[in-house]
Design an enzyme around this catalytic site. Structure first.
Site, mmCIF file in Angstrom:
data_model
loop_
_atom_site.group_PDB
_atom_site.id
_atom_site.type_symbol
_atom_site.label_atom_id
_atom_site.label_comp_id
_atom_site.label_asym_id
_atom_site.label_seq_id
_atom_site.Cartn_x
_atom_site.Cartn_y
_atom_site.Cartn_z
ATOM 1 N N ASP A 47 0.851 -1.186 0.000
ATOM 2 C CA ASP A 47 0.000 0.000 0.000
ATOM 3 C C ASP A 47 0.895 1.247 0.000
ATOM 4 O OD1 ASP A 47 -3.193 0.521 1.181
ATOM 5 O OD2 ASP A 47 -1.783 2.176 1.107
ATOM 6 N N GLN A 101 -14.496 2.440 1.996
ATOM 7 C CA GLN A 101 -13.893 2.048 0.712
ATOM 8 C C GLN A 101 -13.647 3.293 -0.136
ATOM 9 O OE1 GLN A 101 -16.164 -0.699 -1.739
ATOM 10 N NE2 GLN A 101 -14.360 -1.248 -2.951
ATOM 11 N N HIS A 151 -6.980 -5.706 2.715
ATOM 12 C CA HIS A 151 -5.814 -5.113 3.382
ATOM 13 C C HIS A 151 -5.173 -6.145 4.312
ATOM 14 C CE1 HIS A 151 -6.815 -0.766 2.605
ATOM 15 N NE2 HIS A 151 -8.035 -1.250 2.501
ATOM 16 N N HIS A 210 -10.453 -5.361 -2.722
ATOM 17 C CA HIS A 210 -9.098 -5.635 -2.220
ATOM 18 C C HIS A 210 -9.178 -5.995 -0.741
ATOM 19 C CE1 HIS A 210 -9.974 -1.323 -1.959
ATOM 20 N NE2 HIS A 210 -9.283 -1.318 -0.832
ATOM 21 N N ASN A 240 -12.982 -3.342 3.030
ATOM 22 C CA ASN A 240 -14.030 -2.326 3.073
ATOM 23 C C ASN A 240 -14.938 -2.423 1.848
ATOM 24 O OD1 ASN A 240 -12.792 -1.241 5.402
ATOM 25 N ND2 ASN A 240 -11.391 -0.032 4.146
HETATM 26 P P1 AMP Z 1 -9.875 1.335 0.739
HETATM 27 O O1 AMP Z 1 -10.034 2.623 1.529
HETATM 28 O O2 AMP Z 1 -10.225 0.101 1.492
HETATM 29 O O3 AMP Z 1 -10.575 1.452 -0.600
HETATM 30 O O4 AMP Z 1 -8.328 1.209 0.492
HETATM 31 C C1 AMP Z 1 -7.663 1.769 -0.590
HETATM 32 C C2 AMP Z 1 -6.188 1.670 -0.294
HETATM 33 O O5 AMP Z 1 -5.488 1.775 -1.510
HETATM 34 C C3 AMP Z 1 -5.632 2.748 0.631
HETATM 35 O O6 AMP Z 1 -5.001 2.125 1.749
HETATM 36 C C4 AMP Z 1 -4.647 3.513 -0.233
HETATM 37 O O7 AMP Z 1 -3.514 3.930 0.488
HETATM 38 C C5 AMP Z 1 -4.291 2.483 -1.283
HETATM 39 N N1 AMP Z 1 -3.892 2.979 -2.576
HETATM 40 C C6 AMP Z 1 -4.549 3.879 -3.360
HETATM 41 N N2 AMP Z 1 -3.897 4.058 -4.518
HETATM 42 C C7 AMP Z 1 -2.807 3.239 -4.483
HETATM 43 C C8 AMP Z 1 -1.738 2.957 -5.392
HETATM 44 N N3 AMP Z 1 -1.649 3.569 -6.569
HETATM 45 N N4 AMP Z 1 -0.804 2.057 -5.017
HETATM 46 C C9 AMP Z 1 -0.883 1.424 -3.816
HETATM 47 N N5 AMP Z 1 -1.869 1.652 -2.924
HETATM 48 C C10 AMP Z 1 -2.814 2.544 -3.246
#
Ligand code: AMP
Ligand code: ZN
Length: 134
Positions: free
Chosen positions: A31, A94, A102, A100, A87
Site C-alpha cells: 500500500d 472504501q 488489506h 481488495h 471495506n
Molecule cells: P480502501 O479505503 O479500502 O478502498 O483502500 C484503498 C487503499 O489503496 C488505501 O489504503 C490507499 O492507500 C491504497 N492505494 C490507493 N492508490 C494506491 C496505489 N496507486 N498504489 C498502492 N496503494 C494505493
C-alpha cells in the site's frame, strides 16, 4: 478491466507497483499509504467493485493468498499481530472501487486504528437479524 480503475491497471501491470506476489488471478502489492510497516493489498486481476460482486472462486483464491502472504509478513517483519481489513462501500471506508483485502501487520504499542466502540445487542435487533436467516 474497467476503464479508469487504478487497481485494474496495477493488477494487470500497466502501472508499476511493489509486488510481493503474483499469479494468474491475483496480485499482492505494498500500500502506498501504509497504516503500518508491511501494509499490503490483495487485488484480483479481474475487476469486481466489492465483495458482493466478487465471484466465489476468486474469493476462495484471495483468502488463501492473503493467509500465505500475511504469515510471511508477520514472521519476516517480526509483527506481533495482523489485521485483515476489507471495506465495501464509502460508508465502510472504501475509497477504491475494486475489491481488495488489506493486510495490516500490527506491532505492540502502534497507533493503527481499526477499532470500534462496542455497543450492546438489543432483543429487537437480534430478532430482526435472526429472522433474516430463518
Ligand atoms: P480502501 O479505503 O479500502 O478502498 O483502500 C484503498 C487503499 O489503496 C488505501 O489504503 C490507499 O492507500 C491504497 N492505494 C490507493 N492508490 C494506491 C496505489 N496507486 N498504489 C498502492 N496503494 C494505493
Ligand atoms: Zn478494477
Amino acid at each position: 478491466m474497467e476503464e479508469n480503475c487504478i487497481f485494474c491497471k496495477i493488477a494487470r501491470g500497466d502501472i508499476p507497483s511493489a509486488t510481493l506476489y503474483e499469479d494468474e488471478d491475483l496480485r499482492v502489492i505494498l500500500d502506498l499509504g501504509p497504516a503500518s510497516k508491511g501494509h499490503a493489498l490483495v487485488i484480483p486481476k479481474k475487476h469486481a467493485a466489492n465483495l458482493f460482486e466478487l465471484p466465489d472462486e476468486t474469493a476462495q483464491k484471495a483468502i488463501v493468498v492473503a493467509k500465505r502472504v500475511a504469515a510471511k509478513l508477520k514472521e519476516g517483519l517480526h509483527a506481533d499481530g495482523l489485521n485483515l481489513v476489507q471495506n465495501n462501500g464509502a460508508a465502510a471506508g472504501q475509497t477504491v472501487d475494486h475489491f481488495h483485502i488489506h493486510l495490516i501487520p500490527r506491532y505492540e504499542g502502534d497507533t493503527v486504528n481499526v477499532g470500534w466502540t462496542p455497543g450492546e445487542l438489543n432483543d429487537a435487533d437480534k430478532e430482526e437479524i435472526l429472522e433474516l436467516f430463518r
